[in-house]
Write a protein that holds these residues in place. Sequence first.
Motif, PDB file in Angstrom:
ATOM      1  N   GLN A 101       0.296   1.712  -6.925  1.00 61.89           N
ATOM      2  CA  GLN A 101      -1.113   1.846  -6.583  1.00 61.89           C
ATOM      3  C   GLN A 101      -1.885   2.556  -7.695  1.00 61.89           C
ATOM      4  O   GLN A 101      -3.069   2.257  -7.929  1.00 61.89           O
ATOM      5  N   THR A 130      -0.822   1.951   7.546  1.00 60.52           N
ATOM      6  CA  THR A 130       0.284   1.239   6.897  1.00 60.52           C
ATOM      7  C   THR A 130       1.444   0.987   7.846  1.00 60.52           C
ATOM      8  O   THR A 130       2.338   0.204   7.525  1.00 60.52           O
ATOM      9  N   ARG A 186       0.847  -1.192   0.000  1.00 56.73           N
ATOM     10  CA  ARG A 186       0.000   0.000   0.000  1.00 56.73           C
ATOM     11  C   ARG A 186       0.881   1.240   0.000  1.00 56.73           C
ATOM     12  O   ARG A 186       2.014   1.212   0.502  1.00 56.73           O
ATOM     13  N   TYR A 235      -0.764   6.203   3.492  1.00 58.20           N
ATOM     14  CA  TYR A 235      -2.123   5.836   3.869  1.00 58.20           C
ATOM     15  C   TYR A 235      -2.174   5.460   5.360  1.00 58.20           C
ATOM     16  O   TYR A 235      -1.230   4.856   5.883  1.00 58.20           O
ATOM     17  N   GLY A 246      -5.308  -6.067  -4.426  1.00 55.93           N
ATOM     18  CA  GLY A 246      -4.194  -5.135  -4.372  1.00 55.93           C
ATOM     19  C   GLY A 246      -3.214  -5.318  -5.509  1.00 55.93           C
ATOM     20  O   GLY A 246      -3.448  -6.083  -6.452  1.00 55.93           O
ATOM     21  N   ALA A 291      -6.496  -6.182  -1.080  1.00 56.40           N
ATOM     22  CA  ALA A 291      -5.857  -4.941  -0.650  1.00 56.40           C
ATOM     23  C   ALA A 291      -6.051  -4.758   0.847  1.00 56.40           C
ATOM     24  O   ALA A 291      -7.144  -4.973   1.379  1.00 56.40           O
ATOM     25  N   LYS A 292      -4.991  -4.376   1.523  1.00 53.83           N
ATOM     26  CA  LYS A 292      -5.062  -4.169   2.973  1.00 53.83           C
ATOM     27  C   LYS A 292      -5.330  -2.692   3.262  1.00 53.83           C
ATOM     28  O   LYS A 292      -4.548  -1.986   3.897  1.00 53.83           O
ATOM     29  N   ASP A 293      -6.508  -2.228   2.755  1.00 53.93           N
ATOM     30  CA  ASP A 293      -6.930  -0.865   3.041  1.00 53.93           C
ATOM     31  C   ASP A 293      -7.638  -0.828   4.388  1.00 53.93           C
ATOM     32  O   ASP A 293      -7.793  -1.856   5.058  1.00 53.93           O
TER      33      ASP A 293
END
Length: 476
Positions: free
Chosen positions: A331, A197, A190, A194, A287, A421-423
């Motif tokens: 990204q 993170t 990521r 952000y 991701g 995705a590790k949002d």
Amino acid sequence: MSTAVVVGAGPNGLAAAVTLASAGLDVTVLEAAEQIGGGVRSSSDGLADGFPAGLVHDHCAAIHPMAVGSPFLSGLGLERHGLHWKWPEIDCAHPLDDGDAGLLYRSVEDTAAALGADGGRWRRVFSGPSANFDTLSEDIMGPLLRVPKHPLALARFGAPTVLPASAFARLFRGERARALFGGVAAHTFRPLHYPLTSAIGLGIITAGHRHGWPVAEGGSQAITDALAGLLAELGVKVETGVRVTSAAQLPAADVTMFDLAPSAVVDILGDRLPRRVSRGLGRFRYGPGAFKVDFAVQGPVPWRNPAVGAAGTVHLGGGFAEIAATEREIQSGRMPQRPFVLVGQQYLADPGRSVGDINPVYSYAHVPHGYTGDATEAIIGQFERFAPGFRDRIVGMAVRSTTQMSVYNANYVGGDICTGAKDIRQMMFGPRTTLQPYRIGVPGMYLCSAATPPGPGAHGMCGVNAAEVALAALTR
């Protein structure tokens, strides 16, 4: 006797099967590939020209700071099934263009000593959490949104994790510490500005300071083989070459677990899923991808900084600002000229992986999701940047693109080896916005892949957590 079916035999599917079988269920595992293990597999049969038979390469999962101390794996006694951990002299190195390098040791004190003026700050951040990691792991290896077992310890550890990695890195004055932290934080795939993170970087470093960054002797396949041995002891039936594509193929069972990407569960169950669940899983975001190149190298990698030659893991990405910039590019769907590259020198801890003076060197670059280009030269360029003459030592290469990654393992959609995705939303809630990340709205059916908390790795805890939810439902 209650029955269970596990679809998918990656580490989480195997962990779910062990947990269910240990509770007395009659368990069957169905795997689409001809070999179980998902990303926790290895080869030694000559990947390409120049690879001698017996040279061991890990397919995906390679270094295991989260698995060695996993509450699940560490309690199984898998050494009796051939699993033995091996540690390098230095866990991780991050070389810089001026020849300096950040060095991560298992010992907090040794790491702090190598970081000079930033050593005191590193010690203050990591000494307490690493000493308490086994307690912390009871909370951080499960869903985030639940009542913690150790609220005070979790609060002390968790407060910095909400920060962007770029903000946390400002704690350090020198580039050695900033880049070392940034390289580990980049495991999140990521942009580092952000929120949250910092979480993965802090978690991996803390786990490593407690248990190290070991490899499995003989290759990561040893983890899968040990679990297979335990499953056999428990009487679990494992069927390979069985690709489940529709609900009609599922055997009747009291519990069905899916070690699959969320999109695959939607495809299989179709209208059986409640509309809200289908919509939620349909919004699941994948991701960036990984572009992997395995090298057969004559002799050691000629690192400019000799200490890097003692590290099991090496991060190639320059200073923190450069890492942050390349992760932003990826990204946005643009391939950077000098991508972040993760290198594995597993043979340093496990010399039996080499053949004579030919050593296996593992690498992958962060690339955009579904990247269709060839990142091989970019990866070699990053090696040459910090190890001049590396190209001349290559005697064989085996490439696995993002497309080939998703063929190798259907959970790696677009080359996304993290299964999503590790949002913020997906880290906090899992594959959809819910306080029950393992449930999919169909009685007796659960999702247990790395799309669920606590996420990717060979630790097996996604499968354990989902299986425990299923067992609790059975006893109601």
